[in-house]
Design a protein around this motif. Structure first.
Motif, PDB file in Angstrom:
ATOM      1  N   ILE A  79       0.883  -1.160   0.000  1.00 13.81           N
ATOM      2  CA  ILE A  79       0.000   0.000   0.000  1.00 13.81           C
ATOM      3  C   ILE A  79       0.923   1.213   0.000  1.00 13.81           C
ATOM      4  O   ILE A  79       1.671   1.423   0.965  1.00 13.81           O
ATOM      5  CB  ILE A  79      -0.911   0.002   1.236  1.00 13.81           C
ATOM      6  CG1 ILE A  79      -1.777  -1.255   1.275  1.00 13.81           C
ATOM      7  CG2 ILE A  79      -1.768   1.258   1.263  1.00 13.81           C
ATOM      8  CD1 ILE A  79      -2.486  -1.466   2.599  1.00 13.81           C
ATOM      9  N   TRP A 123      -1.915  -1.763  12.302  1.00 14.11           N
ATOM     10  CA  TRP A 123      -2.559  -1.732  10.990  1.00 14.11           C
ATOM     11  C   TRP A 123      -3.887  -2.468  11.035  1.00 14.11           C
ATOM     12  O   TRP A 123      -3.973  -3.589  11.548  1.00 14.11           O
ATOM     13  CB  TRP A 123      -1.649  -2.374   9.941  1.00 14.11           C
ATOM     14  CG  TRP A 123      -2.250  -2.409   8.563  1.00 14.11           C
ATOM     15  CD1 TRP A 123      -2.633  -1.343   7.800  1.00 14.11           C
ATOM     16  CD2 TRP A 123      -2.562  -3.573   7.792  1.00 14.11           C
ATOM     17  NE1 TRP A 123      -3.146  -1.760   6.599  1.00 14.11           N
ATOM     18  CE2 TRP A 123      -3.122  -3.126   6.571  1.00 14.11           C
ATOM     19  CE3 TRP A 123      -2.428  -4.937   8.011  1.00 14.11           C
ATOM     20  CZ2 TRP A 123      -3.536  -4.013   5.575  1.00 14.11           C
ATOM     21  CZ3 TRP A 123      -2.837  -5.819   7.025  1.00 14.11           C
ATOM     22  CH2 TRP A 123      -3.388  -5.358   5.827  1.00 14.11           C
ATOM     23  N   PRO A 125      -6.398  -4.511   9.109  1.00 19.26           N
ATOM     24  CA  PRO A 125      -6.400  -5.276   7.849  1.00 19.26           C
ATOM     25  C   PRO A 125      -7.497  -4.807   6.891  1.00 19.26           C
ATOM     26  O   PRO A 125      -8.606  -4.465   7.303  1.00 19.26           O
ATOM     27  CB  PRO A 125      -6.641  -6.713   8.320  1.00 19.26           C
ATOM     28  CG  PRO A 125      -6.093  -6.748   9.710  1.00 19.26           C
ATOM     29  CD  PRO A 125      -6.417  -5.400  10.290  1.00 19.26           C
ATOM     30  N   GLY A 126      -7.133  -4.783   5.628  1.00 17.29           N
ATOM     31  CA  GLY A 126      -8.077  -4.372   4.595  1.00 17.29           C
ATOM     32  C   GLY A 126      -8.185  -2.877   4.402  1.00 17.29           C
ATOM     33  O   GLY A 126      -9.008  -2.410   3.601  1.00 17.29           O
ATOM     34  N   THR A 127      -7.365  -2.115   5.141  1.00 16.85           N
ATOM     35  CA  THR A 127      -7.391  -0.658   5.039  1.00 16.85           C
ATOM     36  C   THR A 127      -5.981  -0.137   4.772  1.00 16.85           C
ATOM     37  O   THR A 127      -5.017  -0.899   4.711  1.00 16.85           O
ATOM     38  CB  THR A 127      -7.917  -0.009   6.329  1.00 16.85           C
ATOM     39  OG1 THR A 127      -6.886  -0.058   7.347  1.00 16.85           O
ATOM     40  CG2 THR A 127      -9.157  -0.720   6.837  1.00 16.85           C
TER      41      THR A 127
END
Length: 229
Positions: A79, A123, A125-127
């Motif tokens: 990311i 973090w 997850p998925g963001t």
């Protein structure tokens, strides 16, 4: 071009040697023009070596890089831009450390005026966000017992598969670092706990910027990085 000089801990010793079991120099490529490498960190997540740097003067935005086999490349298998959310007003964004615990990605900022307190972000997850006080992760962690001459502007953290560890330089010294680790019974990071208290850096070249340091554990080796000048 920005790059890092790399060394690793020599097992059975109290020394990190430049180039030991390591590529001695690693380039960083593709960085945005406003990447602030004065505020940076590294980690290994079990698969990839990752590197992070703040965006410009931002206190909540990180650029992410990963090792592609030839360089730490911006956005590689990553990311590209991450955001720290819920940042406390008294968080010190002048430095940052990240680690992977085997189950989560963690980021840490110190408290302004109180380097013995770490704010913990995790973090989601998925963001693209690291959230302060996320889930059952402690929002703040104590660090105790480090020598009075500890230079908290030069510090790093890692997880070695067993222990969470924290390191910091001494003021005026560029080749010796203090080590502590998390004591779950006391619920704090303690200097010298389950650790070699003092570690030495050997043979790092004069191209090393001793003000810009980072560390990680990759499942095999403890690794140390100076950025190059």
């Amino acid at each position: 071009m920005v790059s890092v000089n790399q060394g690793a801990w020599v097992p059975g010793s109290d020394n990190y040697h430049y180039g030991y079991n390591s590529l001695p120099n690693l380039p960083i490529t593709g960085a945005p023009a406003d990447a602030n490498f004065r505020r940076w960190s590294v980690l290994h997540d079990g698969t990839l070596y990752r590197l992070y740097a703040f965006r410009g003067s931002s206190r909540d935005t990180l650029y992410q890089f990963a090792w592609d086999g030839t360089s730490y490349a911006y956005g590689y298998n990553s990311i590209p831009v991450l955001t720290l959310t819920g940042v406390p007003a008294d968080a010190d964004s002048g430095s940052v450390s990240l680690l992977h615990s085997g189950g989560a990605y963690h980021a840490y900022l110190r408290r302004l005026g109180d380097p013995g307190t770490l704010y913990q972000f995790v973090w989601v997850p998925g963001t693209a966000t690291y959230q302060w006080s996320y889930g059952d992760h402690a929002p703040a962690l104590r660090v105790t017992g480090f020598p009075p001459d500890t230079d908290w502007s030069r510090w790093s953290m890692l997880h070695d598969g067993t222990a969470y560890r924290i390191y910091a330089f001494h003021h005026g010294c560029n080749d010796r670092i203090s080590q502590g680790s998390w004591n779950g019974d006391a619920a704090e990071y303690q200097y010298g706990h389950n650790s070699i208290p003092q570690l030495n850096l050997k043979d790092f070249p004069d191209t090393s910027d001793t003000g810009r340091v980072a560390m990680l554990h990759d499942g095999t080796d403890y690794r140390f990085y100076f950025q190059t000048r």
